[in-house]
Scaffold this motif. Structure first.
Motif, PDB file in Angstrom:
ATOM      1  N   GLN A 265       0.842  -1.192   0.000  1.00 38.51           N
ATOM      2  CA  GLN A 265       0.000   0.000   0.000  1.00 38.51           C
ATOM      3  C   GLN A 265       0.877   1.242   0.000  1.00 38.51           C
ATOM      4  O   GLN A 265       1.496   1.571   1.014  1.00 38.51           O
ATOM      5  N   ASN A 266       0.932   1.889  -1.142  1.00 40.26           N
ATOM      6  CA  ASN A 266       1.740   3.090  -1.275  1.00 40.26           C
ATOM      7  C   ASN A 266       0.845   4.301  -1.444  1.00 40.26           C
ATOM      8  O   ASN A 266      -0.215   4.220  -2.062  1.00 40.26           O
ATOM      9  N   ALA A 267       1.294   5.412  -0.902  1.00 40.04           N
ATOM     10  CA  ALA A 267       0.599   6.689  -1.074  1.00 40.04           C
ATOM     11  C   ALA A 267       1.589   7.684  -1.671  1.00 40.04           C
ATOM     12  O   ALA A 267       2.800   7.557  -1.483  1.00 40.04           O
ATOM     13  N   LEU A 268       1.070   8.652  -2.375  1.00 44.15           N
ATOM     14  CA  LEU A 268       1.900   9.645  -3.050  1.00 44.15           C
ATOM     15  C   LEU A 268       1.741  10.994  -2.369  1.00 44.15           C
ATOM     16  O   LEU A 268       0.618  11.437  -2.108  1.00 44.15           O
ATOM     17  N   VAL A 269       2.869  11.641  -2.092  1.00 45.68           N
ATOM     18  CA  VAL A 269       2.870  13.009  -1.580  1.00 45.68           C
ATOM     19  C   VAL A 269       3.478  13.902  -2.659  1.00 45.68           C
ATOM     20  O   VAL A 269       4.554  13.596  -3.181  1.00 45.68           O
TER      21      VAL A 269
END
Length: 201
Positions: free
Chosen positions: A50-54
């Motif tokens: 589970q990756n999130a982008l900033v």
């Protein structure tokens, strides 16, 4: 770097989702198992990262999706987003925009702490109203979608005064355009991020 923007990928941790045949549709079970073992992966327990982008535009600090800190799953090392942000030198209090692709468990489940307080206290939250209305509707209770509905009900109301409903094609923030991609959810949205001639979706 993405043009004049800085993009950072952070992890909420691995999410085991069980046998491949439980999630993936289309190929037969044997064909699916062969596809997976050909890539040296186990067929009995598929694990999603589970990756999130900033995205730091220089003026805004934008987080796309939030993982699932408020959702407890046995044998899952999820809910690491706040720690991952801090390891990347990003204080959750500095996030001023949380942009949701959709409010499923693993996308909006990391917006509140165990005590119900906002993890991103200074953020406005962007999503489509049709998705908000769908998951807040009592008709989702007692259905296979109940888990996502309960997660949305826990994580979205604390931001009620900071919700911004977006539309297809809208530039929701400078350099960030929404594309309505329904199917996974009714209001599922992809985003094109563009700066100085460079773009990603």
């Amino acid at each position: 770097k993405l043009g004049d923007f800085e993009a950072t990928v952070v992890s909420d941790g691995p999410l085991p989702i069980g046998p491949a045949s439980r999630t993936f549709r289309g190929p037969s079970s044997d064909e699916l198992n062969r596809l997976i073992t050909d890539h040296f992966l186990p067929t009995d327990n598929v694990v999603l990262d589970q990756n999130a982008l900033v995205v730091n535009t220089g003026e805004r600090l934008i987080l796309f999706d939030t993982g699932m800190a408020s959702v407890k799953r046995p044998n899952a090392a999820t809910g690491r987003l706040s720690m991952s942000l801090q390891q990347a030198g990003i204080d959750p209090k500095d996030i001023d925009a949380v942009v949701l692709t959709h409010p499923h468990i693993d996308h909006c489940g990391g917006m509140v702490a165990d005590d119900g307080s906002r993890i991103f206290p200074n953020a406005q939250v962007y999503l489509q109203q049709i998705d908000f209305d769908y998951w807040m509707d009592d008709k989702r209770l007692g259905t296979p979608g109940e888990g996502s509905a309960l997660t949305a009900r826990k994580n979205l109301p604390p931001y009620r005064d900071r919700l911004v409903f977006i539309k297809d094609g809208q530039e929701v923030l400078p350099g960030i355009h929404a594309i309505h991609t329904p199917g996974h959810t009714i209001g599922h949205t992809a985003y094109v991020i563009a700066s100085a001639g460079k773009s990603i979706c």
